[in-house]
Design a protein around this motif. Sequence first.
Motif, PDB file in Angstrom:
ATOM      1  N   PHE A  18       0.831  -1.205   0.000  1.00 14.10           N
ATOM      2  CA  PHE A  18       0.000   0.000   0.000  1.00 14.10           C
ATOM      3  C   PHE A  18       0.864   1.254   0.000  1.00 14.10           C
ATOM      4  CE2 PHE A  18      -1.803   3.431   2.553  1.00 14.10           C
ATOM      5  CZ  PHE A  18      -2.975   3.702   1.875  1.00 14.10           C
ATOM      6  N   ASP A  19       1.878   1.292   0.869  1.00 16.63           N
ATOM      7  CA  ASP A  19       2.741   2.474   0.954  1.00 16.63           C
ATOM      8  C   ASP A  19       3.459   2.726  -0.365  1.00 16.63           C
ATOM      9  OD1 ASP A  19       2.039   3.006   3.542  1.00 16.63           O
ATOM     10  OD2 ASP A  19       3.817   2.088   4.439  1.00 16.63           O
ATOM     11  N   LEU A  21       2.518   1.716  -3.442  1.00 20.67           N
ATOM     12  CA  LEU A  21       1.567   2.127  -4.469  1.00 20.67           C
ATOM     13  C   LEU A  21       1.124   3.571  -4.259  1.00 20.67           C
ATOM     14  CD1 LEU A  21      -0.682  -1.063  -4.777  1.00 20.67           C
ATOM     15  CD2 LEU A  21       1.099  -0.289  -6.354  1.00 20.67           C
ATOM     16  N   LYS A  22       0.892   3.928  -2.990  1.00 17.61           N
ATOM     17  CA  LYS A  22       0.500   5.304  -2.694  1.00 17.61           C
ATOM     18  C   LYS A  22       1.601   6.273  -3.103  1.00 17.61           C
ATOM     19  CE  LYS A  22       0.385   6.914   1.520  1.00 17.61           C
ATOM     20  NZ  LYS A  22      -0.005   7.229   2.929  1.00 17.61           N
ATOM     21  N   ILE A  25       1.537   7.050  -6.711  1.00 14.77           N
ATOM     22  CA  ILE A  25       0.471   7.991  -7.080  1.00 14.77           C
ATOM     23  C   ILE A  25       0.822   9.404  -6.640  1.00 14.77           C
ATOM     24  CG2 ILE A  25      -1.948   8.594  -6.703  1.00 14.77           C
ATOM     25  CD1 ILE A  25      -2.505   5.578  -6.362  1.00 14.77           C
ATOM     26  N   THR A  26       1.176   9.556  -5.363  1.00 11.77           N
ATOM     27  CA  THR A  26       1.464  10.897  -4.850  1.00 11.77           C
ATOM     28  C   THR A  26       2.751  11.459  -5.409  1.00 11.77           C
ATOM     29  OG1 THR A  26       2.569   9.959  -2.891  1.00 11.77           O
ATOM     30  CG2 THR A  26       0.202  10.444  -2.714  1.00 11.77           C
ATOM     31  N   ALA A  56      -3.995  -4.352  -0.690  1.00 10.68           N
ATOM     32  CA  ALA A  56      -3.466  -2.988  -0.808  1.00 10.68           C
ATOM     33  C   ALA A  56      -4.287  -2.169  -1.796  1.00 10.68           C
ATOM     34  CB  ALA A  56      -2.007  -3.041  -1.252  1.00 10.68           C
ATOM     35  N   MET A  57      -4.674  -2.793  -2.904  1.00  9.57           N
ATOM     36  CA  MET A  57      -5.471  -2.081  -3.906  1.00  9.57           C
ATOM     37  C   MET A  57      -6.831  -1.690  -3.332  1.00  9.57           C
ATOM     38  SD  MET A  57      -3.826  -1.878  -6.944  1.00  9.57           S
ATOM     39  CE  MET A  57      -4.799  -2.204  -8.398  1.00  9.57           C
ATOM     40  N   LEU A  60      -6.461   1.321  -1.175  1.00  7.89           N
ATOM     41  CA  LEU A  60      -6.349   2.534  -1.988  1.00  7.89           C
ATOM     42  C   LEU A  60      -7.725   2.982  -2.478  1.00  7.89           C
ATOM     43  CD1 LEU A  60      -3.207   1.672  -4.157  1.00  7.89           C
ATOM     44  CD2 LEU A  60      -3.333   3.433  -2.394  1.00  7.89           C
ATOM     45  N   LEU A  65      -8.351   6.855  -3.755  1.00  9.80           N
ATOM     46  CA  LEU A  65      -7.210   7.143  -4.623  1.00  9.80           C
ATOM     47  C   LEU A  65      -7.311   6.442  -5.962  1.00  9.80           C
ATOM     48  CD1 LEU A  65      -4.238   7.072  -2.076  1.00  9.80           C
ATOM     49  CD2 LEU A  65      -5.384   9.060  -3.071  1.00  9.80           C
ATOM     50  N   ILE A  66      -7.990   5.310  -6.005  1.00  6.87           N
ATOM     51  CA  ILE A  66      -8.161   4.592  -7.260  1.00  6.87           C
ATOM     52  C   ILE A  66      -9.606   4.121  -7.383  1.00  6.87           C
ATOM     53  CG2 ILE A  66      -5.761   3.770  -7.266  1.00  6.87           C
ATOM     54  CD1 ILE A  66      -6.812   0.992  -6.501  1.00  6.87           C
ATOM     55  N   VAL A  76      -6.186   5.352 -11.495  1.00  3.38           N
ATOM     56  CA  VAL A  76      -5.952   6.408 -10.521  1.00  3.38           C
ATOM     57  C   VAL A  76      -7.085   7.418 -10.637  1.00  3.38           C
ATOM     58  CG1 VAL A  76      -4.380   8.224  -9.736  1.00  3.38           C
ATOM     59  CG2 VAL A  76      -3.458   6.082 -10.687  1.00  3.38           C
TER      60      VAL A  76
END
Length: 236
Positions: A18-19, A21-22, A25-26, A56-57, A60, A65-66, A76
């Motif tokens: 998760f961290d 993937l985030k 995005i960020t 994790a997806m 998000l 976020l997604i 996204v």
Amino acid sequence: MAEASETIIRRKLSHEVFDRLKAMITGGELAPGDAMPSERDLMDRFGVGRPAIREAMQALANMGLITISHGERARVRRLTARSIFQQVDLTANLLLSASPDSLEHLKQARRFFERGMVREAALRATPEDIARLRGTLDQQATAVDAPETFIAADIRFHTQIAAISGNPIFEAVSEAMLGWLRQYHREILRWKGKENLTLIEHAQILRHIERHEPDEAEAALVQHLDRSSVLYMHAG
């Protein structure tokens, strides 16, 4: 004196995924509208199994976020004030359903918020804004025998007043609060069985906005909200 514990807590793999993937995005590696990498690509990239990727997806997606669509790659999401408030819809509705006090607090918050919005509208409204509000009021007038359509137009009228501020956060706050209140609307009050009192009150508010009279617009709005507040209540 005993030393504070420095025990290292082992994190779940899905949290690490998760961290990362985030951060993609960020950090701009993935932009709004981009498709997320496939599960297989992410499994190979991070060296983890499918369950960790899926968990994790989903986290998000829960954060907004997604967007996950069945049979398609997750994408996204473009964040807006509206999409952020939509993420708390379920929590807000659970709170309201469990507590009559919370419903009263929401009605009070709406009253406080809309007093400021209608004053701002009276100061800033353009002819285009007035035409938009009048169009919504006309639509509402044709729906006095269609409660769902009538209430939808009611919400749109108030949200359009907030939108005159030019601040999308104000518009999103208005839309969110009114959406949460909608499920507690128990009846539509009719005046003399022919004309809805709400239409008269909306027309008064609109008239003061058009004349750029913030004090009068606020007074008309407060009268309207105080009168209609009793229409929003828990069942039973």
